[in-house]
Design a protein around this motif. Sequence first.
Motif, PDB file in Angstrom:
ATOM      1  N   SER A  89       0.843  -1.190   0.000  1.00 20.29           N
ATOM      2  CA  SER A  89       0.000   0.000   0.000  1.00 20.29           C
ATOM      3  C   SER A  89       0.885   1.250   0.000  1.00 20.29           C
ATOM      4  N   THR A  90       0.782   2.051  -1.051  1.00 22.74           N
ATOM      5  CA  THR A  90       1.539   3.308  -1.100  1.00 22.74           C
ATOM      6  C   THR A  90       1.168   4.209   0.066  1.00 22.74           C
ATOM      7  N   HIS A  91      -0.109   4.228   0.426  1.00 26.78           N
ATOM      8  CA  HIS A  91      -0.564   5.038   1.566  1.00 26.78           C
ATOM      9  C   HIS A  91       0.144   4.613   2.849  1.00 26.78           C
ATOM     10  N   ALA A  92       0.261   3.318   3.084  1.00 29.23           N
ATOM     11  CA  ALA A  92       0.934   2.829   4.290  1.00 29.23           C
ATOM     12  C   ALA A  92       2.409   3.205   4.286  1.00 29.23           C
ATOM     13  N   VAL A  93       3.047   3.119   3.116  1.00 29.15           N
ATOM     14  CA  VAL A  93       4.463   3.473   3.015  1.00 29.15           C
ATOM     15  C   VAL A  93       4.663   4.954   3.328  1.00 29.15           C
ATOM     16  N   LEU A  94       3.801   5.803   2.786  1.00 29.65           N
ATOM     17  CA  LEU A  94       3.926   7.241   3.033  1.00 29.65           C
ATOM     18  C   LEU A  94       3.625   7.587   4.484  1.00 29.65           C
TER      19      LEU A  94
END
Length: 317
Positions: free
Chosen positions: A94-99
Amino acid sequence: MGTSSLVPVIDLQDFPSQSQKLIDASQEWGCFRIINHQIPTTLMSDMKSVVRSLLDLPPEIKRRNTDVIAGSGYVAPSKVNPLYEGLGLYDIGSTHAVLDFCSQLDASPQQRDTILRYSQSIHKLAMDIGNKLAQSMGLASDLFMGWPCQLRINKYSFTPETLGSSGVQIHTDSAFLTILQDDENVGGLEVMDKKSGEFVPVDPMPGTLLVNLGDFATSDLIDTFTNVSKVWSNGRFYNVKHRVQCKEATIRLSIALFVLGPKEAPLEAPPELVDSENHPRLYVPIHFEDYRKLRLSTGLRAGELLTSYLQAMFHFD
């Protein structure tokens, strides 16, 4: 030939020719080196630099890295593992989780870019390895799509006084499989040889990655039953106990990607791996999160908990 060189090396660009070698490594060692994995060495080096910077942050910033699931956030040095600390990024697909992870730690734009690119690359690799395992066993290659993955970055603070001691206790990994970028300059990782029961060193091999199977892939059972077993492979694979030993007075860094298990559904062996004659179903379905919480609450980290769970469920004598 040294003992560490016995760990099999798998060429990811040589499939299906390497399929049987992959299965043999999973059954006999529970771990293997991979080459031609398509993650650039420059990205691996850049990520290691980011890891060092993040783990050098003040404790009050690192503590912002809180759990998403049990045990997924910052782990400070403890009485059990006083030389170890780590940060965790749950659900790297998840890009959101990484950010969110980057924001917790005030990562710079350059660090964010490196973490994003590394997360995408290692997640893609994890799915590829899972697919090759499945295909090598004659199964559909999309079995692991949607399984959450967790990244953990690790720091071992070795000093002259700690030479010969353990950087982290003997353990198995709770997840399905682990992809490890170990420190290319600092050794110390040791795995238990299945045949001898002795720990053997796994020396660094720059540019490669180490894969090992976890409790949701394999688990030790009592010798009178099958000797080794596993949830997903229904007893075919071996999960290797491992530890980190302090070999020199320096900082050791590593990066581990864990393929955890199905997010909602319980894990069980695919029906293709079960038959009444030679491979009866060995255990009931089990949810990864339930198992993970039990591991953390009991402190049992070397496969004993899954054995106990299975013995209790099936009343093994």
